[in-house]
Design an enzyme around this catalytic site. Structure first.
Site, PDB file in Angstrom:
ATOM      1  N   ASP A 206       3.595 -71.451  30.416  1.00  0.00           N
ATOM      2  CA  ASP A 206       3.424 -72.868  30.725  1.00  0.00           C
ATOM      3  C   ASP A 206       1.930 -73.218  30.563  1.00  0.00           C
ATOM      4  O   ASP A 206       1.351 -72.954  29.508  1.00  0.00           O
ATOM      5  CB  ASP A 206       3.980 -73.111  32.150  1.00  0.00           C
ATOM      6  CG  ASP A 206       3.875 -74.531  32.662  1.00  0.00           C
ATOM      7  OD1 ASP A 206       4.755 -75.345  32.338  1.00  0.00           O
ATOM      8  OD2 ASP A 206       2.922 -74.824  33.399  1.00  0.00           O
TER       9      ASP A 206
ATOM     10  N   HIS B 163      13.091 -72.964  31.993  1.00  0.00           N
ATOM     11  CA  HIS B 163      11.637 -72.971  31.877  1.00  0.00           C
ATOM     12  C   HIS B 163      10.965 -71.774  32.543  1.00  0.00           C
ATOM     13  O   HIS B 163       9.925 -71.306  32.080  1.00  0.00           O
ATOM     14  CB  HIS B 163      11.095 -74.266  32.504  1.00  0.00           C
ATOM     15  CG  HIS B 163       9.607 -74.386  32.425  1.00  0.00           C
ATOM     16  ND1 HIS B 163       8.933 -74.481  31.219  1.00  0.00           N
ATOM     17  CD2 HIS B 163       8.647 -74.397  33.393  1.00  0.00           C
ATOM     18  CE1 HIS B 163       7.628 -74.574  31.458  1.00  0.00           C
ATOM     19  NE2 HIS B 163       7.430 -74.518  32.762  1.00  0.00           N
TER      20      HIS B 163
END
Length: 314
Positions: A108, A290
């Site tokens: 991320d 994610h």
């Protein structure tokens, strides 16, 4: 399930004008460093499933809470969170341990930092492993300006920049609820709601899908953000246009051997032209959302270790 008490105790290390809270495994493997860089709103703890596996494979595993997170320093100036400062912290960390270069792993926002670090300090990075966020092409327009035109003012990147302090306060008022509602997997598809999605999420009574981690694991994040607040970490977003300018002079091509791991159900878009900027990349897709290294810890470890073994053998 991982027991939070198994996580190593941190050391506070002074680097680059700040103190970083650093967790380590495999110190006996000095000379073979691998640095794991967390994303937002995360913590060094997000790498808990990877540290022992990498140490067992012969690596000195170095996992900082980056500036703004955990018990690391939280400077008050927004510009103290630009890519020069964030990458400078990691370079200073290498210097602290006496390492010329290292393998860097990012997830991320941590991936954004690793991409930027590799562009700004290519001789300090020997291999790149990034999860979720692919290389971001530096287009004609600064990133926030571009996002505002395409995605509007309620898109969270834009909102963080145009309405400073608003989201920070909502997250701080709802820290447990926000993190509980965010760390989910197998969420049902739903129509977008009006307003700023993450503020809505922080206020939502009921989480969707399934939890990514146990309550005791989640408590580590909640406790960290109750202490630090969210502003330092959100300040990373408030430097995107500044980063766009700071990276203007860098050679945009990453030559290092690179592994890119995507989650097939991640909302972050995959890159259509990754090999243009990262010619030596191998791409692996895992069946998850994610929070890749937490949703699929074994598969993530196997993928990274297999790739590192291949690269070390050549």
């Amino acid at each position: 399930m991982f027991n939070p008490t198994d996580f190593p105790k941190p050391t506070l290390i002074s680097v680059n004008g700040v103190e970083l809270e650093v967790f380590e495994a495999g110190r006996e493997n000095a000379g073979k460093p691998i640095v794991l860089c967390h994303g937002w709103p995360e913590h060094a703890y997000s790498w808990r499933h990877q540290m022992d596996a990498l140490a067992a494979a012969g690596y000195h595993v170095i996992v900082p809470n980056q500036r703004g997170y955990g018990n690391s320093s939280r400077p008050t100036e927004v510009t103290d969170y630009d890519i020069e400062h964030l990458s400078g912290d990691l370079i200073a960390l290498l210097d602290h341990y006496g390492y010329e270069d290292a393998t860097f792993v990012g997830h991320d926002w941590g991936a954004f930092v690793v991409w930027g670090l590799t562009l700004l300090h290519p001789n300090r990075v020997n291999k790149v492993v990034n999860l979720s966020l692919p290389y971001q092409e530096r287009g004609e327009k600064p990133w926030i300006e571009f996002m505002e035109e395409i995605l509007g003012g309620d898109f969270y990147f834009v909102h963080f920049n145009r309405q400073p302090g608003v989201a920070d306060a909502v997250f701080e008022d709802n820290t447990y609820r926000f993190l509980r509602n965010l760390y989910r997997k197998n969420e049902p598809l739903r129509a977008p709601e009006p307003g700023m999605a993450l503020i809505n999420l922080a206020r939502a009574e009921t989480p969707l899908g399934e939890p990514v981690m146990s309550e005791s694991e989640l408590a580590v994040y909640v406790s960290a953000f109750e202490t630090s607040g969210f502003t330092g970490s959100i300040n990373w977003y408030r430097n995107l246009d500044r980063n766009w300018r700071l990276l203007a002079q860098a050679n945009p091509i990453i030559q290092q051997p690179t592994l890119m791991i995507y989650g097939d159900r991640d909302m972050v878009a995959k890159s259509e032209n990754l090999t243009k900027f990262v010619p030596n990349v191998e791409v692996v897709n895992l069946d998850c959302g994610h929070w890749i290294q937490e949703e699929k810890p074994q598969e993530t470890n196997q993928t990274i270790l297999r790739w590192l073994e291949q690269k070390d053998a050549t």
